[in-house]
Design a protein around this motif. Structure first.
Motif, PDB file in Angstrom:
ATOM      1  N   MET A 180      -2.139  10.608   3.221  1.00  0.00           N
ATOM      2  CA  MET A 180      -3.068   9.543   3.352  1.00  0.00           C
ATOM      3  C   MET A 180      -2.767   8.457   4.114  1.00  0.00           C
ATOM      4  SD  MET A 180      -4.763   7.245  -0.174  1.00  0.00           S
ATOM      5  CE  MET A 180      -6.626   7.831  -0.274  1.00  0.00           C
ATOM      6  N   TRP A 181      -3.542   7.857   4.881  1.00  0.00           N
ATOM      7  CA  TRP A 181      -3.897   6.666   5.615  1.00  0.00           C
ATOM      8  C   TRP A 181      -3.453   5.880   5.022  1.00  0.00           C
ATOM      9  CZ3 TRP A 181      -5.885   1.996   6.532  1.00  0.00           C
ATOM     10  CH2 TRP A 181      -5.709   1.158   7.846  1.00  0.00           C
ATOM     11  N   LYS A 182      -1.806   4.931   5.316  1.00  0.00           N
ATOM     12  CA  LYS A 182      -0.916   3.846   5.306  1.00  0.00           C
ATOM     13  C   LYS A 182      -2.007   2.286   6.078  1.00  0.00           C
ATOM     14  CE  LYS A 182       0.287   5.546   0.560  1.00  0.00           C
ATOM     15  NZ  LYS A 182      -0.504   4.640  -0.685  1.00  0.00           N
ATOM     16  N   PRO A 183      -2.130   1.795   5.629  1.00  0.00           N
ATOM     17  CA  PRO A 183      -1.906   0.287   6.760  1.00  0.00           C
ATOM     18  C   PRO A 183      -0.589   0.177   7.094  1.00  0.00           C
ATOM     19  CG  PRO A 183      -2.828  -0.827   4.551  1.00  0.00           C
ATOM     20  CD  PRO A 183      -2.331   0.598   4.485  1.00  0.00           C
ATOM     21  N   THR A 184      -0.188  -0.406   8.403  1.00  0.00           N
ATOM     22  CA  THR A 184       0.669  -0.322   8.822  1.00  0.00           C
ATOM     23  C   THR A 184       2.033  -2.018   8.072  1.00  0.00           C
ATOM     24  OG1 THR A 184       0.097  -2.099  10.740  1.00  0.00           O
ATOM     25  CG2 THR A 184       0.923  -0.064  10.652  1.00  0.00           C
ATOM     26  N   LYS A 185       0.597  -2.863   7.363  1.00  0.00           N
ATOM     27  CA  LYS A 185       1.715  -3.780   6.772  1.00  0.00           C
ATOM     28  C   LYS A 185      -0.109  -4.032   5.744  1.00  0.00           C
ATOM     29  CE  LYS A 185      -0.594  -7.092   9.953  1.00  0.00           C
ATOM     30  NZ  LYS A 185      -0.746  -8.951   9.791  1.00  0.00           N
ATOM     31  N   PRO A 186       0.271  -4.542   4.793  1.00  0.00           N
ATOM     32  CA  PRO A 186      -1.037  -4.750   3.568  1.00  0.00           C
ATOM     33  C   PRO A 186      -1.920  -5.167   3.805  1.00  0.00           C
ATOM     34  CG  PRO A 186       1.386  -5.419   2.577  1.00  0.00           C
ATOM     35  CD  PRO A 186       1.246  -4.706   4.153  1.00  0.00           C
ATOM     36  N   ALA A 187      -3.039  -5.037   3.665  1.00  0.00           N
ATOM     37  CA  ALA A 187      -4.462  -5.937   4.001  1.00  0.00           C
ATOM     38  C   ALA A 187      -5.231  -7.116   3.218  1.00  0.00           C
ATOM     39  CB  ALA A 187      -5.168  -4.656   4.733  1.00  0.00           C
ATOM     40  N   ALA A 188      -5.013  -8.122   2.937  1.00  0.00           N
ATOM     41  CA  ALA A 188      -6.073  -8.681   1.721  1.00  0.00           C
ATOM     42  C   ALA A 188      -7.604  -9.750   2.834  1.00  0.00           C
ATOM     43  CB  ALA A 188      -5.342  -9.806   1.666  1.00  0.00           C
ATOM     44  N   PHE A 189      -8.363  -9.672   1.692  1.00  0.00           N
ATOM     45  CA  PHE A 189      -9.512 -10.202   1.423  1.00  0.00           C
ATOM     46  C   PHE A 189      -9.542 -11.157   0.773  1.00  0.00           C
ATOM     47  CE2 PHE A 189     -13.819 -10.864   1.432  1.00  0.00           C
ATOM     48  CZ  PHE A 189     -14.243 -11.212   2.427  1.00  0.00           C
ATOM     49  N   ASP A 190      -9.314 -12.774   1.181  1.00  0.00           N
ATOM     50  CA  ASP A 190      -9.565 -13.923   0.200  1.00  0.00           C
ATOM     51  C   ASP A 190      -8.063 -13.780  -0.316  1.00  0.00           C
ATOM     52  OD1 ASP A 190     -12.267 -14.599   1.443  1.00  0.00           O
ATOM     53  OD2 ASP A 190     -13.218 -14.509   0.071  1.00  0.00           O
ATOM     54  N   ASP A 191      -7.359 -13.635  -0.238  1.00  0.00           N
ATOM     55  CA  ASP A 191      -5.802 -13.558  -0.933  1.00  0.00           C
ATOM     56  C   ASP A 191      -5.652 -12.185  -1.883  1.00  0.00           C
ATOM     57  OD1 ASP A 191      -4.601 -15.364   0.598  1.00  0.00           O
ATOM     58  OD2 ASP A 191      -5.825 -16.752  -0.849  1.00  0.00           O
ATOM     59  N   VAL A 192      -6.567 -10.976  -1.795  1.00  0.00           N
ATOM     60  CA  VAL A 192      -6.897 -10.137  -3.011  1.00  0.00           C
ATOM     61  C   VAL A 192      -6.280  -9.011  -2.158  1.00  0.00           C
ATOM     62  CG1 VAL A 192      -8.322  -8.797  -4.059  1.00  0.00           C
ATOM     63  CG2 VAL A 192      -8.834 -10.789  -4.415  1.00  0.00           C
ATOM     64  N   ALA A 193      -5.166  -8.322  -2.414  1.00  0.00           N
ATOM     65  CA  ALA A 193      -5.211  -6.770  -1.762  1.00  0.00           C
ATOM     66  C   ALA A 193      -5.875  -6.063  -1.594  1.00  0.00           C
ATOM     67  CB  ALA A 193      -4.036  -6.387  -2.862  1.00  0.00           C
ATOM     68  N   LEU A 194      -6.230  -5.011  -0.614  1.00  0.00           N
ATOM     69  CA  LEU A 194      -7.052  -4.368  -0.489  1.00  0.00           C
ATOM     70  C   LEU A 194      -6.849  -2.866  -0.929  1.00  0.00           C
ATOM     71  CD1 LEU A 194      -8.890  -5.065   2.312  1.00  0.00           C
ATOM     72  CD2 LEU A 194      -9.620  -5.800   0.702  1.00  0.00           C
TER      73      LEU A 194
END
Length: 94
Positions: free
Chosen positions: A1-15
């Motif tokens: 499964m693909w993983k982002p290189t760094k944790p992604a967040a939107f409005d300080d909520v982890a995606l």
């Protein structure tokens, strides 16, 4: 499964990884189509393609989708249209 290189967040909520994939896929298609794309259609396309590209970088998956779909977008027509060969009958079939 693909993983982002760094944790992604939107409005300080982890995606989740899936949400990050969808966001990167959509961002890339927006870029490729110069932001002239319907959001509802794009969400449906992302949902349809995700299971087939879950292991692929979403920007690469978007490039593949763009290459496949660009003939339908005004201004992105192929210079030399593809003409499929005529169907051939197998001997003995009519």
């Amino acid at each position: 499964m693909w993983k982002p290189t760094k944790p992604a967040a939107f409005d300080d909520v982890a995606l989740s990884d899936k949400e990050a994939w969808w966001n990167e896929f959509k961002d890339e298609l927006h870029h490729l189509f110069a932001d002239e794309i319907d959001e509802e259609w794009l969400s449906g396309l992302a949902a349809l393609l995700y299971p087939f590209h879950v292991d692929r970088d979403p920007r690469e998956a978007a490039a593949i989708a763009f290459a496949t779909l660009n003939y339908e977008v005004p201004g992105y027509e192929l210079e030399e249209p593809f003409e499929p060969p005529l169907p051939r009958c197998r001997p003995g079939l009519h």
